[in-house]
Design an enzyme around this catalytic site. Structure first.
Site, mmCIF file in Angstrom:
data_model
loop_
_atom_site.group_PDB
_atom_site.id
_atom_site.type_symbol
_atom_site.label_atom_id
_atom_site.label_comp_id
_atom_site.label_asym_id
_atom_site.label_seq_id
_atom_site.Cartn_x
_atom_site.Cartn_y
_atom_site.Cartn_z
ATOM 1 N N HIS A 127 0.798 -1.226 0.000
ATOM 2 C CA HIS A 127 0.000 0.000 0.000
ATOM 3 C C HIS A 127 0.829 1.274 0.000
ATOM 4 O O HIS A 127 0.307 2.375 0.191
ATOM 5 C CB HIS A 127 -0.937 -0.033 1.218
ATOM 6 C CG HIS A 127 -2.214 0.678 1.001
ATOM 7 N ND1 HIS A 127 -2.605 1.745 1.773
ATOM 8 C CD2 HIS A 127 -3.193 0.486 0.090
ATOM 9 C CE1 HIS A 127 -3.776 2.179 1.357
ATOM 10 N NE2 HIS A 127 -4.157 1.437 0.343
ATOM 11 N N LYS A 129 2.691 4.447 -1.428
ATOM 12 C CA LYS A 129 2.543 5.352 -2.576
ATOM 13 C C LYS A 129 3.691 6.334 -2.474
ATOM 14 O O LYS A 129 3.619 7.322 -1.756
ATOM 15 C CB LYS A 129 1.214 6.100 -2.542
ATOM 16 C CG LYS A 129 0.002 5.192 -2.636
ATOM 17 C CD LYS A 129 -0.727 5.247 -1.360
ATOM 18 C CE LYS A 129 -2.003 4.429 -1.471
ATOM 19 N NZ LYS A 129 -2.632 4.310 -0.185
ATOM 20 N N ASP A 134 16.234 10.819 -7.639
ATOM 21 C CA ASP A 134 17.648 11.158 -7.436
ATOM 22 C C ASP A 134 18.050 11.152 -5.962
ATOM 23 O O ASP A 134 18.586 12.139 -5.435
ATOM 24 C CB ASP A 134 17.963 12.511 -8.081
ATOM 25 C CG ASP A 134 17.835 12.469 -9.597
ATOM 26 O OD1 ASP A 134 18.056 11.392 -10.183
ATOM 27 O OD2 ASP A 134 17.528 13.514 -10.195
#
Length: 192
Positions: A127, A129, A134
């Site tokens: 779950h 996100k 970089d």
């Protein structure tokens, strides 16, 4: 004690021992970092989080890592593909069930373009996100929050993100977590 109860008692004892062993496994330590850079907060409906994400990927120089639960946003997928084609190391770690069962998933588009995708099926839900850009550079940027990489997250849902700019410490912590989870995931297309 009847024989059936002895077997049940042994099974319960075994299950409790297994649970105790699992709970005794060390969890990754919580990370406390000094403040650096800036933190931008954005919310939907209202803020153009999708524009922010695409712009970050468009400016990536070396590496873009994505952890996704649901991923149907084609514009974001196209930005990742473009970064991959210009030589940026791009990798995606996605929830296995969402990637394979969501009708409009953009994961297949990424795979077809050669973007490395790993599927995490070891958890009830992968779950996270997260977008990491970089991590090894001083300008490292990390985006995390409730926002799925979907049109619904931008257009219909109440969502949020925190964007940590110029903060390599935060980026490296999220990168380390990405690599830890990726090591236990399967590359898209590998047999289960």
């Amino acid at each position: 004690m009847t024989p059936g109860r002895g077997v049940q008692a042994a099974a319960v004892a075994g299950a409790l021992a297994l649970a105790a062993a699992v709970l005794a496994l060390p969890a990754p330590a919580a990370v406390v970092l000094p403040g650096s850079g800036s933190v931008e907060l954005a919310f939907t409906p209202g803020d153009a989080i999708d524009d922010r994400l695409v712009a970050l990927v468009d400016t990536a120089q070396r590496e873009v890592l994505v952890q996704a639960f649901s991923f149907t946003q084609r514009r974001f997928a196209r930005a990742l593909i473009a970064a991959h084609r210009r030589g940026v190391a791009v990798a995606v770690l996605a929830d296995r069930a969402q990637a394979l069962e969501t009708p409009h998933s953009a994961i297949g588009e990424l795979v077809a373009a050669g973007v490395p995708v790993w599927l995490d099926g070891r958890h009830a839900a992968a779950h996270n996100k997260v977008l990491i850009v970089d991590a090894a550079l001083p300008r490292a940027t990390t985006v995390t929050g409730s926002y799925n990489f979907t049109v619904a997250a931008q257009k219909r849902n109440a969502e949020n993100v925190a964007v940590f700019r110029d903060n390599p410490g935060v980026a490296q912590a999220y990168r380390d977590n990405f690599l830890r989870l990726q090591a236990r995931a399967l590359r898209h297309g590998e047999p289960v």
